[in-house]
Design a protein around this motif. Structure first.
Motif, PDB file in Angstrom:
ATOM      1  N   SER B 112       0.860  -1.182   0.000  1.00 20.67           N
ATOM      2  CA  SER B 112       0.000   0.000   0.000  1.00 20.67           C
ATOM      3  C   SER B 112       0.898   1.234   0.000  1.00 20.67           C
ATOM      4  CB  SER B 112      -0.858   0.024   1.259  1.00 20.67           C
ATOM      5  OG  SER B 112      -1.593  -1.183   1.375  1.00 20.67           O
ATOM      6  N   ALA B 113       0.440   2.403  -0.486  1.00 17.73           N
ATOM      7  CA  ALA B 113      -0.859   2.772  -0.958  1.00 17.73           C
ATOM      8  C   ALA B 113      -0.916   2.694  -2.491  1.00 17.73           C
ATOM      9  CB  ALA B 113      -1.179   4.226  -0.532  1.00 17.73           C
ATOM     10  N   PRO B 114      -2.116   2.657  -3.124  1.00 18.20           N
ATOM     11  CA  PRO B 114      -3.395   2.478  -2.438  1.00 18.20           C
ATOM     12  C   PRO B 114      -3.487   1.075  -1.842  1.00 18.20           C
ATOM     13  CG  PRO B 114      -3.692   2.339  -4.808  1.00 18.20           C
ATOM     14  CD  PRO B 114      -2.274   2.743  -4.593  1.00 18.20           C
ATOM     15  N   ILE B 115      -4.359   0.910  -0.869  1.00 15.20           N
ATOM     16  CA  ILE B 115      -4.462  -0.381  -0.194  1.00 15.20           C
ATOM     17  C   ILE B 115      -4.753  -1.476  -1.211  1.00 15.20           C
ATOM     18  CG2 ILE B 115      -5.781  -1.745   1.473  1.00 15.20           C
ATOM     19  CD1 ILE B 115      -6.319   0.913   2.974  1.00 15.20           C
ATOM     20  N   SER B 116      -3.922  -2.502  -1.165  1.00 17.28           N
ATOM     21  CA  SER B 116      -4.134  -3.642  -2.046  1.00 17.28           C
ATOM     22  C   SER B 116      -3.762  -4.899  -1.284  1.00 17.28           C
ATOM     23  CB  SER B 116      -3.251  -3.524  -3.296  1.00 17.28           C
ATOM     24  OG  SER B 116      -3.300  -4.734  -4.027  1.00 17.28           O
ATOM     25  N   ILE B 117      -4.657  -5.891  -1.351  1.00 18.56           N
ATOM     26  CA  ILE B 117      -4.315  -7.164  -0.733  1.00 18.56           C
ATOM     27  C   ILE B 117      -3.841  -8.144  -1.793  1.00 18.56           C
ATOM     28  CG2 ILE B 117      -5.882  -6.916   1.229  1.00 18.56           C
ATOM     29  CD1 ILE B 117      -7.834  -8.812  -0.361  1.00 18.56           C
ATOM     30  N   TRP B 118      -3.770  -7.669  -3.071  1.00 15.45           N
ATOM     31  CA  TRP B 118      -3.555  -8.598  -4.170  1.00 15.45           C
ATOM     32  C   TRP B 118      -2.085  -8.786  -4.505  1.00 15.45           C
ATOM     33  CZ3 TRP B 118      -7.644  -5.132  -3.876  1.00 15.45           C
ATOM     34  CH2 TRP B 118      -8.903  -5.734  -3.711  1.00 15.45           C
ATOM     35  N   ASN B 119      -1.881  -9.708  -5.396  1.00 18.90           N
ATOM     36  CA  ASN B 119      -0.545 -10.227  -5.641  1.00 18.90           C
ATOM     37  C   ASN B 119       0.333  -9.373  -6.562  1.00 18.90           C
ATOM     38  OD1 ASN B 119       0.584 -12.793  -7.855  1.00 18.90           O
ATOM     39  ND2 ASN B 119       1.639 -12.123  -6.039  1.00 18.90           N
ATOM     40  N   ASP B 120       1.547  -9.129  -6.137  1.00 15.91           N
ATOM     41  CA  ASP B 120       2.691  -8.829  -7.008  1.00 15.91           C
ATOM     42  C   ASP B 120       3.941  -9.074  -6.163  1.00 15.91           C
ATOM     43  OD1 ASP B 120       3.326  -6.478  -5.556  1.00 15.91           O
ATOM     44  OD2 ASP B 120       2.216  -5.163  -6.908  1.00 15.91           O
ATOM     45  N   HIS B 121       5.099  -8.577  -6.603  1.00 20.15           N
ATOM     46  CA  HIS B 121       6.330  -8.922  -5.869  1.00 20.15           C
ATOM     47  C   HIS B 121       6.951  -7.732  -5.139  1.00 20.15           C
ATOM     48  CE1 HIS B 121       7.039 -12.692  -8.586  1.00 20.15           C
ATOM     49  NE2 HIS B 121       6.051 -12.840  -7.746  1.00 20.15           N
ATOM     50  N   GLN B 122       6.156  -6.661  -4.944  1.00 22.72           N
ATOM     51  CA  GLN B 122       6.771  -5.462  -4.352  1.00 22.72           C
ATOM     52  C   GLN B 122       7.187  -5.699  -2.904  1.00 22.72           C
ATOM     53  OE1 GLN B 122       5.656  -1.654  -6.248  1.00 22.72           O
ATOM     54  NE2 GLN B 122       3.621  -2.525  -6.195  1.00 22.72           N
ATOM     55  N   ASP B 123       6.415  -6.519  -2.175  1.00 23.03           N
ATOM     56  CA  ASP B 123       6.758  -6.726  -0.763  1.00 23.03           C
ATOM     57  C   ASP B 123       8.121  -7.378  -0.595  1.00 23.03           C
ATOM     58  OD1 ASP B 123       5.935  -9.259  -1.619  1.00 23.03           O
ATOM     59  OD2 ASP B 123       4.569  -9.615   0.066  1.00 23.03           O
ATOM     60  N   ILE B 124       8.417  -8.338  -1.449  1.00 22.86           N
ATOM     61  CA  ILE B 124       9.686  -9.056  -1.271  1.00 22.86           C
ATOM     62  C   ILE B 124      10.859  -8.273  -1.878  1.00 22.86           C
ATOM     63  CG2 ILE B 124       9.548 -10.552  -3.333  1.00 22.86           C
ATOM     64  CD1 ILE B 124      10.880 -11.469   0.199  1.00 22.86           C
ATOM     65  N   MET B 125      10.573  -7.450  -2.902  1.00 26.00           N
ATOM     66  CA  MET B 125      11.675  -6.657  -3.469  1.00 26.00           C
ATOM     67  C   MET B 125      12.144  -5.584  -2.475  1.00 26.00           C
ATOM     68  SD  MET B 125      12.698  -8.025  -6.097  1.00 26.00           S
ATOM     69  CE  MET B 125      12.119  -9.491  -6.938  1.00 26.00           C
ATOM     70  N   VAL B 126      11.224  -5.129  -1.613  1.00 26.69           N
ATOM     71  CA  VAL B 126      11.624  -4.225  -0.525  1.00 26.69           C
ATOM     72  C   VAL B 126      12.685  -4.926   0.341  1.00 26.69           C
ATOM     73  CG1 VAL B 126      10.829  -3.080   1.586  1.00 26.69           C
ATOM     74  CG2 VAL B 126       9.362  -3.100  -0.429  1.00 26.69           C
ATOM     75  N   GLN B 127      12.525  -6.229   0.474  1.00 23.76           N
ATOM     76  CA  GLN B 127      13.405  -7.005   1.364  1.00 23.76           C
ATOM     77  C   GLN B 127      14.484  -7.751   0.576  1.00 23.76           C
ATOM     78  OE1 GLN B 127      12.866  -6.216   4.270  1.00 23.76           O
ATOM     79  NE2 GLN B 127      10.727  -5.588   4.296  1.00 23.76           N
ATOM     80  N   ARG B 128      14.792  -7.267  -0.585  1.00 23.82           N
ATOM     81  CA  ARG B 128      15.740  -7.980  -1.442  1.00 23.82           C
ATOM     82  C   ARG B 128      17.088  -8.217  -0.762  1.00 23.82           C
ATOM     83  NH1 ARG B 128      18.091  -4.639  -6.341  1.00 23.82           N
ATOM     84  NH2 ARG B 128      19.081  -3.757  -4.510  1.00 23.82           N
ATOM     85  N   ASP B 129      17.548  -7.254  -0.001  1.00 27.31           N
ATOM     86  CA  ASP B 129      18.927  -7.302   0.493  1.00 27.31           C
ATOM     87  C   ASP B 129      19.049  -7.690   1.966  1.00 27.31           C
ATOM     88  OD1 ASP B 129      19.713  -6.588  -2.034  1.00 27.31           O
ATOM     89  OD2 ASP B 129      19.720  -4.447  -1.585  1.00 27.31           O
ATOM     90  N   ILE B 130      18.046  -8.393   2.488  1.00 31.65           N
ATOM     91  CA  ILE B 130      18.108  -8.774   3.903  1.00 31.65           C
ATOM     92  C   ILE B 130      19.065  -9.931   4.154  1.00 31.65           C
ATOM     93  CG2 ILE B 130      15.839  -7.910   4.585  1.00 31.65           C
ATOM     94  CD1 ILE B 130      14.713 -10.707   4.127  1.00 31.65           C
ATOM     95  N   GLY B 131      19.567 -10.522   3.088  1.00 27.35           N
ATOM     96  CA  GLY B 131      20.574 -11.576   3.278  1.00 27.35           C
ATOM     97  C   GLY B 131      19.989 -12.934   3.601  1.00 27.35           C
ATOM     98  N   TRP B 132      18.719 -13.148   3.251  1.00 27.49           N
ATOM     99  CA  TRP B 132      18.107 -14.467   3.377  1.00 27.49           C
ATOM    100  C   TRP B 132      18.206 -15.175   2.026  1.00 27.49           C
ATOM    101  CZ3 TRP B 132      13.528 -15.660   6.984  1.00 27.49           C
ATOM    102  CH2 TRP B 132      13.546 -14.854   8.117  1.00 27.49           C
ATOM    103  N   ILE B 133      18.288 -16.483   2.047  1.00 27.84           N
ATOM    104  CA  ILE B 133      18.144 -17.237   0.806  1.00 27.84           C
ATOM    105  C   ILE B 133      16.692 -17.077   0.369  1.00 27.84           C
ATOM    106  CG2 ILE B 133      18.270 -19.541  -0.235  1.00 27.84           C
ATOM    107  CD1 ILE B 133      20.326 -20.235   1.951  1.00 27.84           C
ATOM    108  N   GLN B 134      16.473 -16.914  -0.936  1.00 29.49           N
ATOM    109  CA  GLN B 134      15.100 -16.712  -1.410  1.00 29.49           C
ATOM    110  C   GLN B 134      14.821 -17.524  -2.669  1.00 29.49           C
ATOM    111  OE1 GLN B 134      13.706 -12.665  -1.713  1.00 29.49           O
ATOM    112  NE2 GLN B 134      15.020 -11.949  -0.062  1.00 29.49           N
ATOM    113  N   THR B 135      13.709 -18.271  -2.633  1.00 27.95           N
ATOM    114  CA  THR B 135      13.259 -18.979  -3.828  1.00 27.95           C
ATOM    115  C   THR B 135      11.838 -18.527  -4.166  1.00 27.95           C
ATOM    116  OG1 THR B 135      12.519 -20.832  -2.441  1.00 27.95           O
ATOM    117  CG2 THR B 135      14.670 -21.048  -3.480  1.00 27.95           C
ATOM    118  N   PHE B 136      11.441 -18.757  -5.409  1.00 24.95           N
ATOM    119  CA  PHE B 136      10.088 -18.421  -5.880  1.00 24.95           C
ATOM    120  C   PHE B 136       9.413 -19.676  -6.428  1.00 24.95           C
ATOM    121  CE2 PHE B 136      11.645 -14.166  -5.617  1.00 24.95           C
ATOM    122  CZ  PHE B 136      10.525 -13.350  -5.511  1.00 24.95           C
TER     123      PHE B 136
END
Lengths: 97, 392
Positions: B112-136
């Motif tokens: 958000s904003a605007p408020i959305s409960i629906w799917n895309d990858h913005q939430d995880i791209m915010v966390q791209r560099d947290i240093g966790w292994i990531q798979t899709f």
């Protein structure tokens, strides 16, 4: 004895940057960034040891005459000892240079 | 015998976490991830899973709790989405450099904003560099399999890193698919009990998470970076072992009809299934089009990706994240920097599509390929476009 050998390479740094040896701060000069140091006026000091009790870094120890002396390798100059001294015998003096 | 059942993907993931014998699950509900932790909560309440389910007061607390749980040596799982994941953000950087294994399934959702409960990858791209292994994951079966794989890799003493499995919110989390749930016996064979390198134990006291003075911080971060790079070997090894036991083989980059392809679509997650249908249709029309799907996002499988390109002349990278003011989408940027100045490297066009739950259809993929082909002829320096935007 304290030394400044905390400098390690990425290959030798501990796993996850953990401290594997409890209390290893004693091995390092943890007070070398101090900006002021406590100076005790022996005329006023009653050797009650409140400075020793309150020191958060356990920098104080008792000398042969019974006075409490802060070890400058560990003292960070926080001034708690001066604040707590019931006789106002401790003055915080700026470190020069 | 493993059984193939029609099951909601979220429920199947929860069942997989149960099969993995997770011991501590601190979690906070957020759409579209809720069904995963809801079902785990039920399993614990019903005595089907011997674990501590901790209903924390926020995601910030959930992730803090996960750190403590992993540090104490327990197999740890949580799940989140979007704003919830962002509320964890402060803590997310901590278990990774501290090398605390844990598994989180992120049901990807728009920010958000605007408020959305629906799917895309913005939430995880915010966390791209947290240093966790990531798979899709691409589908429900893969979501289950990657969850089991995540525990195996995260807890491998050679890796010892936290692990995120990304599943597309709703598109995967809320659909019922035929999924083969593995046998407990096979899962136990694949996933031995968690034996951490170090744990918090009063009998052998250690300090975790001390101050890193300027003389130490860089080395601590480089040690983490090197651990991530080294992890790839064990990620691949665990996929090999997984294939031996369960018969399904996974790779860091999947190639679909890439032989002799001139244009390759590049995708991550569930839109890849639509992309395959689009590739089939375009192949039927005689177009030399293929698909590369990135399954392993961090550590980025550079070598495998370069190899998978083959002789393709154009890459059309589809991002499901719009970073305002950036040069292009994050996956596009990754690939551009990977291939920069490599002789014979393809042209790399970056497209953003499928934001906030908007479908990326077969027609959209065809449009993307057509645009990539046209622009490749004109030799532009770069192409970056948000696909399917209404002007008026």
């Amino acid at each position: 004895m304290a030394n400044s050998d905390a400098i390690v390479g990425w290959k030798t740094i501990t796993f996850g940057c953990h401290i594997l040896e409890p209390g290893n701060a004693a091995n390092f000069r943890t007070g070398d960034w101090r900006s002021q140091r406590p100076v005790t006026d022996k005329e006023k000091c009653i050797k009650c040891g409140m400075c020793w009790v309150y020191c958060p870094d356990m920098a104080y120890s008792q000398d042969e005459e019974g006075y409490f002396v802060a070890n400058m390798e560990y003292c960070k100059g926080c001034g708690i000892c001066a604040h707590e001294c019931p006789k106002d015998a401790i003055t915080m003096v700026p470190e020069e240079g | 015998m493993s059984k193939r059942v029609g099951i909601e993907v979220s429920i199947a993931i929860a069942e997989a976490v149960g099969l993995a014998r997770a011991e501590v699950i601190p979690a906070y509900p957020i759409t579209p991830q809720t069904h995963i932790v809801e079902h785990l909560s039920e399993m614990v309440a019903n005595g089907e899973l011997d674990a501590e389910f901790i209903p924390v007061e926020s995601e910030h607390a959930a992730m803090s709790c996960c750190c403590g749980s992993s540090a104490a040596g327990a197999r740890t799982f949580t799940s989140s989405s979007a704003q919830g994941l962002s509320l964890m953000s402060e803590i997310l950087y901590i278990p990774s450099t501290m090398r605390l294994p844990m598994v989180m399934v992120v049901a990807n959702r728009a920010m958000s904003a605007p408020i959305s409960i629906w799917n895309d990858h913005q939430d995880i791209m915010v966390q791209r560099d947290i240093g966790w292994i990531q798979t899709f994951a691409e589908n429900g079966q893969e979501a289950v399999d990657l969850t089991l794989h995540a525990f195996r890799v995260a807890e491998d003493r050679n890796v010892s890193l936290p692990f995120i499995v990304n599943i597309d919110g709703f598109t995967l989390s809320h659909v019922i698919e035929p999924i083969e749930l593995p046998d407990q016996e096979d899962v136990d064979k694949f996933l031995p009990p968690f034996k951490p390198r170090y744990k918090l134990d009063p009998r052998r006291p250690i300090t975790m998470g001390p101050v890193g003075i300027p003389e130490v911080y860089t080395e601590a971060k480089v040690a983490h970076d090197m651990a991530m790079r080294k992890a790839k070997r064990y990620i691949l090894k665990a996929w090999d072992e997984f294939a031996e036991i369960f018969g399904r083989k996974y790779n860091p980059v999947e190639s679909y009809r890439t032989e002799d392809a001139e244009i390759l679509l590049v995708t991550m997650g569930s839109i890849s299934e639509t992309a395959m249908t689009a590739v089939d249709a375009m192949r039927d029309d005689g177009q030399k089009v293929g698909l590369l799907r990135i399954r392993l996002w961090r550590p980025f499988p550079s070598q495998e990706f370069r190899k998978a390109i083959g002789k393709a002349k154009v890459l059309a990278v589809v991002d499901r994240c719009l970073p305002p003011g950036a040069v292009c989408g994050p996956v596009g940027a990754e690939i551009r920097s990977l291939l920069y100045k490599i002789p014979g490297a393809p042209k790399i066009f970056s497209f953003v599509a499928g934001l906030g739950g908007r479908d990326v259809t077969v027609a959209r993929f065809k449009e993307i390929v057509d645009k990539a082909r046209q622009f490749a002829k004109k030799r532009p320096r770069e192409l970056y476009e948000v696909i399917g935007v209404r002007e008026k």
